[in-house]
Design a protein around this motif. Structure first.
Motif, PDB file in Angstrom:
ATOM      1  N   THR A  19       0.828  -1.217   0.000  1.00  0.00           N
ATOM      2  CA  THR A  19       0.000   0.000   0.000  1.00  0.00           C
ATOM      3  C   THR A  19       0.860   1.263   0.000  1.00  0.00           C
ATOM      4  O   THR A  19       0.502   2.262  -0.638  1.00  0.00           O
ATOM      5  CB  THR A  19      -0.916   0.016   1.237  1.00  0.00           C
ATOM      6  N   GLU A  20       1.988   1.215   0.694  1.00  0.00           N
ATOM      7  CA  GLU A  20       2.887   2.374   0.715  1.00  0.00           C
ATOM      8  C   GLU A  20       3.506   2.615  -0.659  1.00  0.00           C
ATOM      9  O   GLU A  20       3.658   3.769  -1.085  1.00  0.00           O
ATOM     10  CB  GLU A  20       3.985   2.162   1.757  1.00  0.00           C
ATOM     11  N   VAL A  21       3.862   1.534  -1.349  1.00  0.00           N
ATOM     12  CA  VAL A  21       4.434   1.663  -2.699  1.00  0.00           C
ATOM     13  C   VAL A  21       3.408   2.267  -3.637  1.00  0.00           C
ATOM     14  O   VAL A  21       3.714   3.176  -4.434  1.00  0.00           O
ATOM     15  CB  VAL A  21       4.901   0.291  -3.231  1.00  0.00           C
ATOM     16  N   ALA A  22       2.164   1.795  -3.549  1.00  0.00           N
ATOM     17  CA  ALA A  22       1.099   2.317  -4.415  1.00  0.00           C
ATOM     18  C   ALA A  22       0.822   3.789  -4.120  1.00  0.00           C
ATOM     19  O   ALA A  22       0.672   4.605  -5.039  1.00  0.00           O
ATOM     20  CB  ALA A  22      -0.173   1.486  -4.232  1.00  0.00           C
ATOM     21  N   ASN A  23       0.767   4.140  -2.843  1.00  0.00           N
ATOM     22  CA  ASN A  23       0.508   5.538  -2.467  1.00  0.00           C
ATOM     23  C   ASN A  23       1.650   6.453  -2.903  1.00  0.00           C
ATOM     24  O   ASN A  23       1.430   7.616  -3.266  1.00  0.00           O
ATOM     25  CB  ASN A  23       0.309   5.653  -0.953  1.00  0.00           C
ATOM     26  N   SER A  24       2.866   5.924  -2.876  1.00  0.00           N
ATOM     27  CA  SER A  24       4.029   6.708  -3.292  1.00  0.00           C
ATOM     28  C   SER A  24       3.932   7.088  -4.765  1.00  0.00           C
ATOM     29  O   SER A  24       4.267   8.215  -5.148  1.00  0.00           O
ATOM     30  CB  SER A  24       5.314   5.913  -3.041  1.00  0.00           C
ATOM     31  N   PHE A  25       3.439   6.160  -5.588  1.00  0.00           N
ATOM     32  CA  PHE A  25       3.289   6.476  -7.011  1.00  0.00           C
ATOM     33  C   PHE A  25       2.218   7.534  -7.227  1.00  0.00           C
ATOM     34  O   PHE A  25       2.372   8.425  -8.067  1.00  0.00           O
ATOM     35  CB  PHE A  25       2.954   5.212  -7.811  1.00  0.00           C
ATOM     36  N   GLY A  26       1.140   7.446  -6.452  1.00  0.00           N
ATOM     37  CA  GLY A  26       0.097   8.467  -6.554  1.00  0.00           C
ATOM     38  C   GLY A  26       0.627   9.848  -6.195  1.00  0.00           C
ATOM     39  O   GLY A  26       0.298  10.839  -6.853  1.00  0.00           O
ATOM     40  N   SER A  27       1.467   9.924  -5.171  1.00  0.00           N
ATOM     41  CA  SER A  27       2.069  11.205  -4.780  1.00  0.00           C
ATOM     42  C   SER A  27       2.989  11.733  -5.869  1.00  0.00           C
ATOM     43  O   SER A  27       3.031  12.943  -6.135  1.00  0.00           O
ATOM     44  CB  SER A  27       2.850  11.037  -3.478  1.00  0.00           C
ATOM     45  N   PHE A  28       3.714  10.821  -6.514  1.00  0.00           N
ATOM     46  CA  PHE A  28       4.613  11.203  -7.603  1.00  0.00           C
ATOM     47  C   PHE A  28       3.840  11.850  -8.755  1.00  0.00           C
ATOM     48  O   PHE A  28       4.226  12.905  -9.273  1.00  0.00           O
ATOM     49  CB  PHE A  28       5.371   9.967  -8.098  1.00  0.00           C
ATOM     50  N   LEU A  29       2.714  11.232  -9.140  1.00  0.00           N
ATOM     51  CA  LEU A  29       1.922  11.767 -10.248  1.00  0.00           C
ATOM     52  C   LEU A  29       1.334  13.132  -9.923  1.00  0.00           C
ATOM     53  O   LEU A  29       1.050  13.921 -10.832  1.00  0.00           O
ATOM     54  CB  LEU A  29       0.789  10.799 -10.608  1.00  0.00           C
ATOM     55  N   PRO A  37      -1.153   3.193 -14.515  1.00  0.00           N
ATOM     56  CA  PRO A  37      -0.123   3.085 -13.466  1.00  0.00           C
ATOM     57  C   PRO A  37       0.243   1.654 -13.073  1.00  0.00           C
ATOM     58  O   PRO A  37       1.138   1.467 -12.251  1.00  0.00           O
ATOM     59  CB  PRO A  37      -0.776   3.806 -12.268  1.00  0.00           C
ATOM     60  N   LEU A  38      -0.444   0.633 -13.623  1.00  0.00           N
ATOM     61  CA  LEU A  38      -0.311  -0.739 -13.136  1.00  0.00           C
ATOM     62  C   LEU A  38       1.140  -1.203 -13.040  1.00  0.00           C
ATOM     63  O   LEU A  38       1.578  -1.720 -12.008  1.00  0.00           O
ATOM     64  CB  LEU A  38      -1.098  -1.694 -14.040  1.00  0.00           C
ATOM     65  N   VAL A  39       1.912  -1.021 -14.111  1.00  0.00           N
ATOM     66  CA  VAL A  39       3.302  -1.497 -14.117  1.00  0.00           C
ATOM     67  C   VAL A  39       4.145  -0.750 -13.090  1.00  0.00           C
ATOM     68  O   VAL A  39       5.036  -1.337 -12.462  1.00  0.00           O
ATOM     69  CB  VAL A  39       3.914  -1.341 -15.524  1.00  0.00           C
ATOM     70  N   PHE A  40       3.838   0.535 -12.877  1.00  0.00           N
ATOM     71  CA  PHE A  40       4.642   1.343 -11.958  1.00  0.00           C
ATOM     72  C   PHE A  40       4.224   1.152 -10.502  1.00  0.00           C
ATOM     73  O   PHE A  40       4.858   1.708  -9.600  1.00  0.00           O
ATOM     74  CB  PHE A  40       4.567   2.815 -12.361  1.00  0.00           C
ATOM     75  N   ILE A  41       3.178   0.374 -10.280  1.00  0.00           N
ATOM     76  CA  ILE A  41       2.813  -0.020  -8.923  1.00  0.00           C
ATOM     77  C   ILE A  41       3.300  -1.436  -8.650  1.00  0.00           C
ATOM     78  O   ILE A  41       3.917  -1.721  -7.626  1.00  0.00           O
ATOM     79  CB  ILE A  41       1.279   0.063  -8.715  1.00  0.00           C
ATOM     80  N   THR A  42       3.038  -2.347  -9.598  1.00  0.00           N
ATOM     81  CA  THR A  42       3.308  -3.766  -9.385  1.00  0.00           C
ATOM     82  C   THR A  42       4.799  -4.085  -9.321  1.00  0.00           C
ATOM     83  O   THR A  42       5.261  -4.782  -8.408  1.00  0.00           O
ATOM     84  CB  THR A  42       2.658  -4.604 -10.498  1.00  0.00           C
ATOM     85  N   LEU A  43       5.566  -3.594 -10.288  1.00  0.00           N
ATOM     86  CA  LEU A  43       7.000  -3.923 -10.306  1.00  0.00           C
ATOM     87  C   LEU A  43       7.733  -3.413  -9.065  1.00  0.00           C
ATOM     88  O   LEU A  43       8.511  -4.162  -8.456  1.00  0.00           O
ATOM     89  CB  LEU A  43       7.650  -3.377 -11.575  1.00  0.00           C
TER      90      LEU A  43
END
Length: 447
Positions: A130-140, A286-292
């Motif tokens: 969840t932290e990794v996913a939230n981090s990508f949202g903050s980046f965008l 965003p799928l690839v940038f969350i999953t990997l």
């Protein structure tokens, strides 16, 4: 007049790897997984592979053949083949498509560079999913970050294209595409060994044909065109640098198989991980940038793998962006007689400005919509589902009925290697255009 002094690939291998790179980049690695996820998994994958072989592959042969025959860009080639006619307008539509695609392609490629540095500094090492996913949202939602990395990718693309074909494009692809393939194989093995990966494999490999609709078929056609890079005529320019040593059919099938292999392997990375970590497969772009990053965050020596992977992926993206930019540059160099340097600078300046709006539509400009879609979603849908298949249909009609089929077939079969005959004629003249026409008529509500 045919340009016989045009620069050429130094080898067939260089041409094949450059063409695979042009397709693999974001087409197979980024867009393929999230589109398969959105349209139901395995059944969609089967439709995609059928479309790839029966419709997109012949189109790729046509683009290469037109380029090799004329030694010109797409628009110039159509003018030469049909003097006084309006067929070159297809090429102009293709040019608009390429500019639009590159404006968001550069931005998404910039995300890859950002994640290279995040991995290098261990920014998300050991974080929960969840932290990794939230981090990508903050980046965008950080305008400075996304626009900075958009600029970096824009500059990198321009520098390679300025070097030309052999010293720039070919040299980069010969080294980095094989290395990327090796890394993807390693990650796919890791992903399918994750606890809970079996559900992802079932989603990816067990077809549910009730999920297939005309909308998903159209999406499969658009995805096949996008991953292979056909429909806008941009690979005509790569064909214009090709010699007559090998048949176009031989090279094309290797390129298609390479592209399909990378795309399929990416599915073996993404979907087992998606289900293992409880991510929605319909997450979209965003799928690839969350999953990997989630996989890397949980792996032993994960950040090392991440740095290597993102470094290679940057160059895979770069091979795609330079393929698109080279087609744009080829038009202005051939038709407007601009220098390569002038064309690169002016083109990329305008494309960067368009890219600003594309990237900000994930964050600060997400409230601006067209037909209930963000700027990025609208551009992606328009290009992938409308313009690329439409350009492909126009090219099929041109190649199958307006230009003498025997002349085009003879060009495809020049050189040593696999010869195309009945497969080409049946597909180009009948099967492919009828299939595209049916899908379009359904989209318009006529059938």
């Amino acid at each position: 007049m045919i340009n016989k002094e045009r620069e050429q690939w130094s080898s067939s291998l260089g041409f094949i790897l450059a063409s695979i790179g042009g397709a693999v980049g974001l087409g197979a690695v980024w867009k393929f997984p999230y589109t398969v996820g959105q349209y139901g998994g395995s059944a969609f994958l089967i439709v995609f592979l059928i479309v790839l072989m029966l419709i997109a592959t012949p189109l790729l042969m046509i683009e290469f053949a037109i380029g090799r025959k004329t030694k010109l860009n797409y628009q110039g080639a159509l003018k030469l083949l049909f003097p006084g006619k309006k067929w070159y307008l297809i090429g102009m539509i293709g040019l608009i498509v390429l500019i639009t695609v590159l404006s968001f392609y550069l931005g998404v490629s910039g995300w890859t560079i950002a994640y290279l540095f995040k991995s290098l500094f261990g920014t998300y090492a050991g974080d929960a999913p969840t932290e990794v996913a939230n981090s990508f949202g903050s980046f965008l939602n950080s305008p400075f970050e996304v626009l900075f990395w958009l600029l970096v990718m824009t500059v990198l693309t321009g520098l390679v294209v300025l070097k030309g074909v052999q010293k720039g494009i070919e040299k980069v692809c010969k080294i980095l595409i094989p290395l990327l393939l090796i890394m993807i194989v390693i990650l796919s093995i890791k992903a399918i060994s994750l606890p809970g990966a079996a559900l992802g494999l079932e989603f990816y490999l067990k077809p549910d044909f009730s999920a297939i609709s005309f909308e998903s078929i159209l999406a499969a056609i658009g995805l096949a065109f996008f991953t292979l890079g056909v429909g806008a005529g941009n690979l005509v320019i790569y064909g214009s640098y090709l010699d007559n040593k090998r048949t176009i059919g031989s090279s094309t099938f290797i390129i298609v198989l390479g592209d399909a292999l990378v795309a399929i392997l990416m599915g073996f990375i993404i979907f087992p991980a998606v289900f293992a970590f409880g991510i929605e497969p319909t997450a979209g772009p965003p799928l690839v940038f969350i999953t990997l990053p989630i996989i890397f965050a949980q792996m032993k020596f994960g950040m090392l793998f991440a740095v290597i992977f993102y470094l290679l992926l940057i160059f895979a993206c770069l091979t795609s962006t330079i393929a698109i930019l080279e087609a744009i540059v080829g038009y202005f160099v051939d038709e407007w007689k601009w220098s390569r340097r002038k064309t690169v600078v002016i083109s990329l300046t305008g494309i960067y400005i368009l890219g600003v709006f594309q990237m900000l539509s994930f964050g600060p400009l997400s409230h601006l919509t067209l037909f209930n879609m963000t700027i990025f979603e609208f551009s992606d849908y328009l290009v992938t589902n409308i313009l690329l298949p439409g350009g492909g249909l126009a090219l099929l009609i041109f190649a199958g009925w307006m230009w003498k089929p025997k002349m085009l077939l003879d060009e495809i079969n020049i050189g040593e290697g696999f010869k195309i005959n009945k497969y080409y004629k049946i597909t180009v003249r009948y099967l492919a255009p009828i299939a595209l026409a049916i899908v379009y008529l359904q989209l318009l509500g006529i059938i």
